[in-house]
Design a protein around this motif. Structure first.
Motif, PDB file in Angstrom:
ATOM      1  N   VAL A  75      65.963  28.296 -84.508  1.00 37.69           N
ATOM      2  CA  VAL A  75      64.979  27.589 -84.078  1.00 37.69           C
ATOM      3  C   VAL A  75      64.947  26.801 -85.384  1.00 37.69           C
ATOM      4  O   VAL A  75      64.412  25.602 -85.615  1.00 37.69           O
ATOM      5  N   SER A  76      64.469  27.655 -86.473  1.00 36.70           N
ATOM      6  CA  SER A  76      64.086  27.241 -88.354  1.00 36.70           C
ATOM      7  C   SER A  76      65.332  25.833 -88.628  1.00 36.70           C
ATOM      8  O   SER A  76      64.908  25.517 -88.777  1.00 36.70           O
ATOM      9  N   ARG A  77      67.114  26.590 -88.428  1.00 37.18           N
ATOM     10  CA  ARG A  77      67.635  26.052 -88.779  1.00 37.18           C
ATOM     11  C   ARG A  77      67.998  25.223 -88.020  1.00 37.18           C
ATOM     12  O   ARG A  77      68.766  23.567 -88.213  1.00 37.18           O
ATOM     13  N   VAL A  78      68.155  24.798 -86.858  1.00 31.08           N
ATOM     14  CA  VAL A  78      68.173  23.363 -86.046  1.00 31.08           C
ATOM     15  C   VAL A  78      67.548  22.986 -86.472  1.00 31.08           C
ATOM     16  O   VAL A  78      67.206  20.998 -86.706  1.00 31.08           O
ATOM     17  N   ASN A  79      66.051  22.224 -86.632  1.00 30.35           N
ATOM     18  CA  ASN A  79      64.632  22.126 -87.270  1.00 30.35           C
ATOM     19  C   ASN A  79      64.755  21.503 -88.586  1.00 30.35           C
ATOM     20  O   ASN A  79      64.638  20.538 -89.002  1.00 30.35           O
ATOM     21  N   ALA A  80      65.699  22.159 -89.531  1.00 35.79           N
ATOM     22  CA  ALA A  80      66.021  21.663 -90.968  1.00 35.79           C
ATOM     23  C   ALA A  80      67.256  20.814 -90.435  1.00 35.79           C
ATOM     24  O   ALA A  80      67.173  19.386 -90.890  1.00 35.79           O
ATOM     25  N   VAL A  81      68.169  20.760 -90.106  1.00 34.70           N
ATOM     26  CA  VAL A  81      69.126  20.276 -89.289  1.00 34.70           C
ATOM     27  C   VAL A  81      68.042  18.731 -89.006  1.00 34.70           C
ATOM     28  O   VAL A  81      68.297  17.640 -89.415  1.00 34.70           O
ATOM     29  N   ALA A  82      67.785  19.053 -88.089  1.00 43.15           N
ATOM     30  CA  ALA A  82      67.067  17.302 -87.310  1.00 43.15           C
ATOM     31  C   ALA A  82      65.978  16.790 -88.436  1.00 43.15           C
ATOM     32  O   ALA A  82      66.394  15.546 -88.130  1.00 43.15           O
ATOM     33  N   HIS A  83      65.598  17.857 -89.602  1.00 43.74           N
ATOM     34  CA  HIS A  83      64.680  16.103 -90.474  1.00 43.74           C
ATOM     35  C   HIS A  83      65.796  16.285 -91.620  1.00 43.74           C
ATOM     36  O   HIS A  83      65.873  14.955 -91.864  1.00 43.74           O
ATOM     37  N   GLN A  84      67.200  16.804 -91.838  1.00 44.90           N
ATOM     38  CA  GLN A  84      67.794  16.261 -92.888  1.00 44.90           C
ATOM     39  C   GLN A  84      68.329  15.008 -92.105  1.00 44.90           C
ATOM     40  O   GLN A  84      69.160  14.074 -92.846  1.00 44.90           O
ATOM     41  N   ILE A  85      68.654  14.863 -90.906  1.00 44.92           N
ATOM     42  CA  ILE A  85      69.091  13.622 -89.862  1.00 44.92           C
ATOM     43  C   ILE A  85      68.735  12.725 -90.052  1.00 44.92           C
ATOM     44  O   ILE A  85      68.554  11.134 -90.320  1.00 44.92           O
TER      45      ILE A  85
END
Length: 244
Positions: A83-93
């Motif tokens: 969950v944390s890593r997907v949120n990080a990817v979404a923030h980077q996008i």
């Protein structure tokens, strides 16, 4: 009306659906999943996007002139690392640090990872949870070892059974049953065993806290269907524990 097929849009839908799928499989709440999917789409100018998430299905559409996507999700667990890593990817996008193609590759790596905390870490954490709840209930010091051992063993067995049997009721029931056996066996012969207090403390690690929390969050966010399905799932799990 003929629908348009745009490669960029299809890649973007791949990213959004995969992000939603990983979040749903990892125990994220429906409101948060929809919010993440919509944020990614709106960052690329698709203000009319629509997403709808239940505990087993993801529906998403960028706009009215493109093919909508529907994804069936059957595997569900609690994995806050993903969950944390997907949120990080979404923030980077959304901060333009990743292209759509790069984000898709990162999400595929996250999905393929089976990374979680080792079983012995989880067992130790469960033992500490049992100890904490024993303290909160003013339990007797003589029950500390019982609560910790039962909590660790019950959670470990529940996780092992859940990895073999893809069912709601059975893993929690077996885990709670083992906890009850350990508590009763280890309290045999004590002058004041306080079985109920020790049992409550020991079963806390297998109580569906994430499901209950997500159900309440979705209820407050107005996502009544997701709140109802999560609530029923939590109720079934709690019923399995309470049967012991």
């Amino acid at each position: 009306m003929e629908l348009n097929i745009n490669k960029h849009e299809e890649y973007l839908k791949d990213v959004i659906i995969l992000a939603g799928e990983i979040l749903l499989e990892s125990g994220a709440g429906g409101y948060r999943i929809e919010q993440t999917m919509n944020q990614i789409a709106r960052h690329f100018g698709y203000a009319d996007c629509n997403s709808f998430v239940t505990n087993t299905v993801i529906n998403f559409s960028l706009h009215d002139l493109t093919y909508p996507r529907v994804k069936r999700v059957t595997a569900r667990n609690t994995n806050l690392i993903k969950v944390s890593r997907v949120n990080a990817v979404a923030h980077q996008i959304t901060s333009d640090q990743l292209t759509v193609e790069e984000a898709l590759e990162k999400l595929k790596v996250i999905q393929d990872q089976s990374e979680s905390y080792p079983a012995h870490y989880k067992a130790v954490a469960s033992a500490l949870v049992g100890l904490s709840f024993l303290y909160l209930q003013s339990g007797d010091m003589q029950n500390i070892a019982t609560a910790m051992i039962a909590a660790a063993a019950g959670f470990f067995v529940k996780e092992r059974v859940a990895s073999i049997v893809q069912s709601l009721f059975i893993p929690e029931f077996i885990g709670a049953l083992l906890i009850a056996f350990i508590v009763i066996a280890m309290n045999h012969g004590l002058t004041d065993p306080e079985l109920s207090v020790t049992l409550i403390a020991a079963v806390m690690p297998i109580v569906p806290g994430v499901l209950i929390t997500n159900s309440l969050q979705d209820l407050l966010a107005g996502n009544l269907m997701m709140a109802l399905t999560k609530g029923l799932e939590a109720a079934v799990t709690s019923f399995a524990i309470g049967q012991v």
